[in-house]
Scaffold this motif. Structure first.
Motif, short mmCIF file in Angstrom:
data_model
loop_
_atom_site.label_atom_id
_atom_site.label_comp_id
_atom_site.label_asym_id
_atom_site.label_seq_id
_atom_site.Cartn_x
_atom_site.Cartn_y
_atom_site.Cartn_z
N UNK A 64 -48.23 19.52 -92.97
CA UNK A 64 -48.72 20.72 -94.04
C UNK A 64 -48.57 20.29 -95.49
N UNK A 65 -49.92 20.18 -96.11
CA UNK A 65 -49.74 19.93 -97.52
C UNK A 65 -48.91 20.87 -98.44
N UNK A 66 -48.64 20.36 -99.50
CA UNK A 66 -48.12 21.10 -100.58
C UNK A 66 -49.12 21.22 -101.73
N UNK A 67 -49.10 22.25 -102.30
CA UNK A 67 -49.74 22.73 -103.61
C UNK A 67 -48.60 22.55 -104.54
N UNK A 68 -48.68 21.76 -105.39
CA UNK A 68 -47.55 21.29 -106.52
C UNK A 68 -47.36 22.70 -107.41
N UNK A 69 -48.63 23.09 -107.99
CA UNK A 69 -48.63 24.31 -108.93
C UNK A 69 -48.10 25.50 -108.15
N UNK A 70 -48.45 25.70 -106.88
CA UNK A 70 -48.02 27.03 -106.28
C UNK A 70 -46.55 26.83 -106.09
N UNK A 71 -46.03 25.62 -105.62
CA UNK A 71 -44.57 25.38 -105.42
C UNK A 71 -43.84 25.80 -106.79
N UNK A 72 -44.19 25.28 -107.91
CA UNK A 72 -43.75 25.59 -108.91
C UNK A 72 -43.56 26.88 -109.27
N UNK A 113 -38.47 22.50 -109.31
CA UNK A 113 -39.87 22.80 -110.06
C UNK A 113 -40.13 21.47 -110.65
N UNK A 114 -39.14 20.90 -111.36
CA UNK A 114 -39.65 19.65 -111.70
C UNK A 114 -40.14 18.38 -110.78
N UNK A 115 -39.54 18.36 -109.79
CA UNK A 115 -39.95 17.51 -108.76
C UNK A 115 -41.51 17.86 -108.04
N UNK A 116 -41.45 19.14 -107.93
CA UNK A 116 -42.89 19.80 -107.35
C UNK A 116 -44.00 19.60 -108.29
N UNK A 117 -43.60 19.67 -109.67
CA UNK A 117 -44.84 19.36 -110.66
C UNK A 117 -45.07 17.79 -110.61
N UNK A 118 -44.21 17.00 -110.32
CA UNK A 118 -44.17 15.56 -110.31
C UNK A 118 -44.90 14.85 -108.91
N UNK A 119 -45.11 15.90 -108.09
CA UNK A 119 -45.31 15.48 -106.87
C UNK A 119 -44.55 14.61 -105.89
N UNK A 120 -43.20 15.07 -106.23
CA UNK A 120 -42.37 14.13 -105.46
C UNK A 120 -41.83 14.72 -104.12
#
Length: 703
Positions: A64-72, A113-120
């Motif tokens: 299941x892919x992650x949308x990093x912007x939506x995650x943040x 949030x920082x990890x999400x935006x960094x694609x981690x």
């Protein structure tokens, strides 16, 4: 489709978690694991509840892919509502009396949030699990966040465990429930052997480690929640599976191995379930697009801490109750013991009977039971609140008033103060009469009353009984422990508008109540540490104000005293769905006022609280916060009760084999043991008093 037990997992915190680092993939690999899972689902659906290998589910979740912007944005959305939660600063820097480790929720969210935006995060599931585990570290049954993927998949170890002592005093050992059940039922060919290791780890250490990831603040309560319970919970199958057996999807082990004291070994397959129609799923992307982004977050907008089925249904495994002493939904029931024939038992599975009218049935069942106790000249009373996770406070006060009609129950509560709460309180506390009538009707449909609106100022008085002249007088704010709170107030229990449909029994309303049915010395509160929320407040009233005896059962295999209350002692839990209900009412009232300044202020300040989540949780009712603190009498520090030192039970015993299948066995054992001062019942040989120096309720006359 399998019927999900997720609501119970959320309310009673039966979610079994393991650290994210324990997640592992196995030999199950596929270029499209979700499509393979869907194929398996379709093949099984016609004949049975579809089950899967946990590793196969994990492989799909990793697709299941992650949308990093939506995650943040999801983190920011959750942070907005965290303003309602009252104990954030206490969790960050807890007082010495608080047992669990500190957790900085805001800093933790910032890191996620920082990890999400960094694609981690490599998948949506890994992001959800990180956020979920952070909230679980708050160890608060009122602080809950169930993300969509974590909440819609469950895992089950296909073994039920019990912790059994040979005599209730010696240290218990862990057994398979099925072995103990078969042996008790007369199958002499099965001689239970205790489990010594689970997955090559010492059984006690392994279970204690698993217990740390639950939402209880006491280790013995967490330990008890791992095992199959003899307590019937309305609306769930019997016996209730422990958290070792079932939980949300948080590990991917396909098997669990067991080593027994007799040297034998067993390796048993684990199972995973999907609480959704998986047949049309074609990929992880399909799950994300068609479920996580587009699933409507349903909300029942109820302020109760759970629902029970309606109707008079005798609890499985329980004897026939006293005539009239069974409430709709079986939330409360009363019994007379045959062996200890001077003793009666009042069981209180929940303070949430499930409907507005069922609250009257709850009140009536207790009244009829206590009347029968007096007619039959019962001398002693056991109040069994094991597995009770709370409910409605008006039922707590009424039950206390029936047991101790000469006492006014003490209450002291407060809210967290911030601009949004102040604005809601300002508008709701000045309801025009017509609007108040409409709101009362709407809340009644949801099983509540206007007193369940925490931001309705007239429902509070000062702790000395005098009224606050206005919402502003109650609101303050005051600076306590580095955060802003309202003044401490008391519930307006004497006004039936705030306690409807009940008129609270006893001294609170000066009602013509029957005499006190039992002396404090002859009342035993039977607990397993899992009591929380409204149940915790009931236990506090019985211990600190009424000075009853307490018996704790179960816990870790040691001889230490056991805390009476192991769960949250917060004053009220609200879901995001209910918060949005109150905010919606506020917005409508502002619009009706034709006050352009107020309308603009409400729209500007409260609009963030009605925004839909960027990523769907299981539902808006699967995200909850503690919005009211309870404060102990005389505590000038105003420390929330769950951060103070919880009283220890005067007697502690362990479960025996007979307790596993028969609650009457436990009641008889407790009744006889306490009648002899705790001999052969308590692990230290005697019952010690955990009661306060105040003895004003020790006799039926309140002297």
């Amino acid at each position: 489709m399998r019927v999900s037990q997720l609501p119970f997992l959320i309310i009673s915190t039966l979610a079994l978690l393991q650290k994210a680092s324990a997640l592992r993939s196995s030999s199950t690999t596929a270029s499209n694991a979700c499509a393979a899972l869907a194929s398996s689902y379709g093949a099984q659906q016609a004949t049975k509840t579809p089950t899967f290998k946990p590793s196969a589910v994990y492989a799909c979740l990793q697709e299941v892919p992650i949308n990093n912007t939506l995650a943040a944005q999801q983190v920011e959305w959750l942070e907005t509502y965290l303003q309602f939660h009252t104990t954030t600063v206490y969790l960050k820097n807890p007082p010495p009396t608080y047992q669990p480790l500190a957790v900085d929720l805001l800093e933790g969210m910032k890191e996620i949030k920082t990890k999400a935006l960094a694609g981690q995060y490599t998948s949506e599931y890994d992001f959800e699990l990180a956020l979920y585990n952070l909230i679980v570290r708050g160890r608060d049954g009122h602080l809950v966040f169930i993300p969509w993927l974590v909440g819609n998949f469950e895992i089950r170890r296909n073994v039920e465990l019990v912790s059994i002592s040979s005599d209730g005093v010696q240290a218990p050992k862990v057994y398979f429930y099925s072995d103990v059940q078969a042996n008790i039922s007369g199958n002499g060919t099965i001689i239970p052997s205790a489990v010594s290791k689970i997955d090559e780890d010492d059984v006690t250490n392994r279970l204690i480690a698993l217990g740390y990831d639950q939402r209880y603040q006491d280790d013995d309560a967490q330990f008890n929640m791992l095992f199959s319970s003899p307590i019937a919970i309305p609306g769930l199958s019997f016996p209730v599976l422990g958290a070792f057996t079932q939980g949300l999807f948080a590990h991917a082990n396909d098997t669990t191995s067991y080593i027994f004291e007799n040297g034998s070994r067993k390796t048993i397959a684990n199972s995973a379930f999907a609480n959704l129609d998986f047949g049309a799923v074609t990929s992880g992307q399909y799950l994300f697009d068609n479920f996580i982004l587009n699933t409507p977050s349903t909300s029942t907008n109820t302020t109760a801490s759970g629902n029970s089925p309606s109707g008079l249904v005798t609890l499985p495994g329980y004897p026939q109750p006293v005539a009239g002493a069974l409430s709709p939904g079986s939330s409360v029931s009363g019994y007379f013991l045959q062996d200890a024939n001077d003793t009666a038992v009042l069981t209180m599975q929940t303070f949430s009977p499930g409907s507005y009218s069922a609250q009257l049935g709850f009140q009536k069942a207790i009244r009829e039971f206590l009347r029968a106790c007096q007619e039959q000249h019962k001398k002693r009373l056991i109040i069994d609140i094991r597995q009770n996770v709370g409910g409605l406070t008006n039922l707590v006060y009424d039950a206390f008033g029936q047991l101790f009609p000469n006492q006014k129950p003490y209450s002291a509560t407060r809210l967290r103060a911030f601009d949004g709460a102040n604005l809601v309180g300002e508008v709701l506390s000045n309801l025009p009469p017509a609007a108040e009538t409409q709101i009362l009707q709407k809340l009644a449909q949801q099983g509540g009353n206007i007193g369940t609106m925490p931001y309705f100022g007239p429902s509070y008085s000062q702790t000395n009984g005098t009224s606050f002249p206005s919402w502003a007088a109650f609101y303050g704010p005051t600076d306590v422990y580095g955060d802003n709170f309202t003044h401490v107030g008391a519930y307006q229990l004497s006004n039936s508008t705030f306690t409807a449909p009940l008129t609270i029994s006893g001294a609170t309303t000066n009602s013509n109540s029957p005499p006190q049915p039992f002396t404090s010395d002859n009342i035993i509160l039977l607990i397993d540490g899992t009591c929380q929320s409204a149940c915790a407040y009931f236990a506090n009233l019985l211990m600190n104000q009424a000075s009853v005896n307490t018996v704790a059962i179960g816990g870790r295999p040691n001889t230490n005293p056991m805390a009476v209350i192991g769960g949250t002692q917060g004053g009220e839990v609200l879901s995001i769905g209910t918060i949005q209900l109150f905010i919606g009412i506020t917005q409508k009232l502002a619009a009706l006022s034709n006050d352009t300044r107020l309308i603009a202020k409400v729209n500007q300040s409260l609009s963030p609280f009605v925004e839909p989540p960027p990523i769907q949780p299981v539902s808006l009712n699967s995200v909850t916060f503690n919005v009211r603190d309870n404060i102990a009498k005389g505590d000038e520090s105003q420390t929330p009760l769950q951060f103070t030192r919880t009283p220890q039970a005067g007697c502690r015993t362990f479960y025996m084999a007979g307790d596993v299948l028969n609650v009457t066995y436990t009641w008889d054992r407790v009744a006889k043991g306490m009648a002899s001062g705790g001999k052969s019942l308590c692990i230290n040989g005697t019952s010690t008093s955990n009661r306060s120096s105040s003895r004003n309720s020790s006799s039926p006359n309140g002297t």
